[in-house]
Scaffold this active site. Structure first.
Site, PDB file in Angstrom:
ATOM      1  N   ARG A   1       2.049   3.874  18.307  1.00  0.00           N
ATOM      2  CA  ARG A   1       0.629   4.173  18.094  1.00  0.00           C
ATOM      3  C   ARG A   1      -0.264   3.403  19.068  1.00  0.00           C
ATOM      4  O   ARG A   1      -1.223   3.954  19.603  1.00  0.00           O
ATOM      5  CB  ARG A   1       0.254   3.875  16.641  1.00  0.00           C
ATOM      6  CG  ARG A   1       0.788   4.926  15.669  1.00  0.00           C
ATOM      7  CD  ARG A   1       0.407   4.626  14.244  1.00  0.00           C
ATOM      8  NE  ARG A   1       1.225   3.554  13.687  1.00  0.00           N
ATOM      9  CZ  ARG A   1       0.947   2.916  12.554  1.00  0.00           C
ATOM     10  NH1 ARG A   1      -0.152   3.233  11.878  1.00  0.00           N
ATOM     11  NH2 ARG A   1       1.743   1.968  12.102  1.00  0.00           N
TER      12      ARG A   1
ATOM     13  N   ARG B   1      -7.875   8.305   4.752  1.00  0.00           N
ATOM     14  CA  ARG B   1      -8.919   7.338   4.392  1.00  0.00           C
ATOM     15  C   ARG B   1      -9.605   6.788   5.641  1.00  0.00           C
ATOM     16  O   ARG B   1     -10.846   6.720   5.703  1.00  0.00           O
ATOM     17  CB  ARG B   1      -8.291   6.187   3.585  1.00  0.00           C
ATOM     18  CG  ARG B   1      -9.229   5.016   3.349  1.00  0.00           C
ATOM     19  CD  ARG B   1      -8.465   3.792   2.847  1.00  0.00           C
ATOM     20  NE  ARG B   1      -7.455   3.344   3.799  1.00  0.00           N
ATOM     21  CZ  ARG B   1      -7.699   2.540   4.833  1.00  0.00           C
ATOM     22  NH1 ARG B   1      -8.927   2.097   5.056  1.00  0.00           N
ATOM     23  NH2 ARG B   1      -6.729   2.168   5.650  1.00  0.00           N
ATOM     24  N   ARG B   2      -8.815   6.377   6.626  1.00  0.00           N
ATOM     25  CA  ARG B   2      -9.406   5.859   7.858  1.00  0.00           C
ATOM     26  C   ARG B   2     -10.173   6.947   8.593  1.00  0.00           C
ATOM     27  O   ARG B   2     -11.278   6.715   9.089  1.00  0.00           O
ATOM     28  CB  ARG B   2      -8.317   5.289   8.766  1.00  0.00           C
ATOM     29  CG  ARG B   2      -7.702   4.006   8.264  1.00  0.00           C
ATOM     30  CD  ARG B   2      -6.559   3.553   9.153  1.00  0.00           C
ATOM     31  NE  ARG B   2      -5.944   2.319   8.660  1.00  0.00           N
ATOM     32  CZ  ARG B   2      -4.656   2.038   8.746  1.00  0.00           C
ATOM     33  NH1 ARG B   2      -3.834   2.905   9.336  1.00  0.00           N
ATOM     34  NH2 ARG B   2      -4.182   0.907   8.273  1.00  0.00           N
TER      35      ARG B   2
ATOM     36  N   CYS C   1      -1.027   7.150  -2.127  1.00  0.00           N
ATOM     37  CA  CYS C   1      -1.324   6.228  -1.031  1.00  0.00           C
ATOM     38  C   CYS C   1      -1.843   6.946   0.208  1.00  0.00           C
ATOM     39  O   CYS C   1      -2.385   6.311   1.115  1.00  0.00           O
ATOM     40  CB  CYS C   1      -0.089   5.404  -0.687  1.00  0.00           C
ATOM     41  SG  CYS C   1       1.310   6.378  -0.093  1.00  0.00           S
TER      42      CYS C   1
ATOM     43  N   LYS D   1       0.812  -1.209   0.000  1.00  0.00           N
ATOM     44  CA  LYS D   1       0.000   0.000   0.000  1.00  0.00           C
ATOM     45  C   LYS D   1       0.851   1.267   0.000  1.00  0.00           C
ATOM     46  O   LYS D   1       0.355   2.343  -0.334  1.00  0.00           O
ATOM     47  CB  LYS D   1      -0.968   0.012   1.180  1.00  0.00           C
ATOM     48  CG  LYS D   1      -0.347   0.189   2.547  1.00  0.00           C
ATOM     49  CD  LYS D   1      -1.403   0.159   3.635  1.00  0.00           C
ATOM     50  CE  LYS D   1      -0.800   0.337   5.026  1.00  0.00           C
ATOM     51  NZ  LYS D   1      -0.188   1.658   5.200  1.00  0.00           N
ATOM     52  N   ASP D   2       2.130   1.161   0.361  1.00  0.00           N
ATOM     53  CA  ASP D   2       3.032   2.318   0.356  1.00  0.00           C
ATOM     54  C   ASP D   2       3.724   2.517  -0.990  1.00  0.00           C
ATOM     55  O   ASP D   2       4.442   3.500  -1.171  1.00  0.00           O
ATOM     56  CB  ASP D   2       4.119   2.159   1.425  1.00  0.00           C
ATOM     57  CG  ASP D   2       3.562   2.153   2.838  1.00  0.00           C
ATOM     58  OD1 ASP D   2       2.505   2.773   3.053  1.00  0.00           O
ATOM     59  OD2 ASP D   2       4.180   1.524   3.717  1.00  0.00           O
TER      60      ASP D   2
ATOM     61  N   ARG E   1       1.357   9.653  14.225  1.00  0.00           N
ATOM     62  CA  ARG E   1       2.417   9.000  13.465  1.00  0.00           C
ATOM     63  C   ARG E   1       3.165   8.062  14.394  1.00  0.00           C
ATOM     64  O   ARG E   1       2.957   8.057  15.594  1.00  0.00           O
ATOM     65  CB  ARG E   1       3.395  10.049  12.909  1.00  0.00           C
ATOM     66  CG  ARG E   1       2.894  10.920  11.770  1.00  0.00           C
ATOM     67  CD  ARG E   1       2.896  10.213  10.433  1.00  0.00           C
ATOM     68  NE  ARG E   1       4.136   9.495  10.177  1.00  0.00           N
ATOM     69  CZ  ARG E   1       5.263  10.035   9.715  1.00  0.00           C
ATOM     70  NH1 ARG E   1       5.318  11.342   9.483  1.00  0.00           N
ATOM     71  NH2 ARG E   1       6.337   9.303   9.490  1.00  0.00           N
TER      72      ARG E   1
ATOM     73  N   ASN F   1       5.658   4.139  14.865  1.00  0.00           N
ATOM     74  CA  ASN F   1       5.597   2.710  14.589  1.00  0.00           C
ATOM     75  C   ASN F   1       4.433   2.072  15.335  1.00  0.00           C
ATOM     76  O   ASN F   1       3.667   2.748  16.032  1.00  0.00           O
ATOM     77  CB  ASN F   1       6.932   2.040  14.948  1.00  0.00           C
ATOM     78  CG  ASN F   1       7.293   2.212  16.414  1.00  0.00           C
ATOM     79  OD1 ASN F   1       6.432   2.336  17.278  1.00  0.00           O
ATOM     80  ND2 ASN F   1       8.591   2.216  16.706  1.00  0.00           N
TER      81      ASN F   1
END
Length: 341
Positions: A157, A133-134, A250, A85-86, A151, A153
């Site tokens: 999060r 998107r989320r 993306c 996705k990236d 933001r 890792n």
């Protein structure tokens, strides 16, 4: 030490726990039975060095990709593994998308305090995500939520909602990433596709190598072909084609998911054999969730085709067709408003 079978397979990877885990898992699959070992070569990217700015402000598409691709072109590594996705949708002439291992769960996961579900979160609950998107789909489902940009890792999060110093009620992450690093226990709800359609290619990994490595018959080329998963390749090709046709990146508020489904009984061939159908659904959504343009399309395909990822393949054409439909109904305006076009 490397066994007598030959040199180690050098894989370029970001140094995050998730990237290292993904690269290591793919590497072990590729060297299985060959006598080779895997060497993970750490590459620092712009996205890793800047953990504060929103992705759209530091480059958006490709922010985690350019440096590892350069290591490949410089012959510092043999191949590179990406979260698909990236990966930018524009092809590069010297680099080949050589392998798509089997896809993990593509869904998004809610990780909430006290095991709360999305429906059970209190009004005004603070939910963290770094994805437009989320965020948009969260607000579409629950306009009363306070969606906060974050933001970091996976552990950083998760700590925002589940840690000792948590300041959020929940965070949303990809289920695939959580599972790959053994943190599926943090999931309080797997969000259904009807509520949270995933990012194009979410849950899939992509392996790139140089075009020369394939053309010249490197020792690992047959292993790339053996690990490649045709159903994942077909689905990801359709989703990425849609994203490319929308001229979106993306980090855009675009969602897409394709899957192989059995052909409808009434459409089965005259001799009674049912085929396979690639079904693609997608949406473009305003950042506030107030408006979305969504649709679906499908095509019968043969997974044994040699052209599944080509520019004129059926999956690619399916993605372009659905993108054209979404654009005809206002998706372009939504993306332009979001600054994604």
């Amino acid at each position: 030490m490397t066994p007598a079978g030959g040199a180690a397979l050098r894989i370029g990877t970001r140094a995050s726990d998730l990237a290292l885990t993904q690269s290591g898992q793919v590497g072990e699959a590729l060297v299985a039975g060959t006598g080779h070992e895997v060497e993970l070569v750490h590459v620092s990217t712009h996205g890793d060095r800047d953990r504060i700015s929103p992705l759209a402000q530091i480059g958006g598409t490709g922010v985690f990709v350019a440096a590892v691709r350069q290591a490949l072109l410089d012959d510092d590594v043999d191949l590179i593994v990406h979260s698909c996705k990236d990966l930018p949708t524009a092809p590069l002439p010297d680099i080949a998308l050589a392998c798509f291992p089997p896809r993990e769960d593509p869904r998004d996961a809610l990780c909430a305090r006290d095991g709360l579900t999305l429906a059970a979160l209190p009004a005004g609950a603070r939910v963290g995500t770094g994805s437009p998107r989320r965020a948009a789909q969260l607000l579409r489902a629950r306009p009363d939520l306070d969606v906060v940009g974050i933001r970091g890792n996976v552990e950083t999060r998760l700590g925002r909602a589940l840690g000792e110093h948590a300041d959020l009620d929940a965070v949303v992450l990809a289920a695939s990433g959580l599972r790959r690093v053994g943190r599926e226990g943090a999931i309080s709800e797997l969000l259904p596709l009807e509520v949270m359609l995933p990012a194009p290619a979410q849950g899939a990994l992509a392996v790139e190598t140089t075009a020369d490595a394939l053309a010249l018959g490197s020792w690992f080329a047959p292993r790339l072909a053996a690990v490649d998963h045709p159903a994942t390749r077909a689905a990801v090709t359709a989703e990425r084609s849609l994203l490319r046709s929308l001229e979106a990146g993306c980090s855009s508020p675009v969602a897409a998911f394709a899957e192989i489904v059995p052909e409808d009984a009434e459409d089965a061939s005259a001799d009674g054999d049912a085929g396979t159908v690639l079904h693609l659904r997608a949406l473009a959504i305003r950042p506030d969730g107030a408006r979305a343009v969504e649709g679906s399309a499908r095509v019968a395909i043969d997974l044994a085709e040699d052209t599944l990822s080509g520019a004129t393949s059926l999956p690619s054409e399916l993605g372009a067709e659905l993108a054209e439909d979404l654009l005809s109904r206002g998706a372009g305006e939504i993306l332009a408003e979001a600054g994604s076009r």
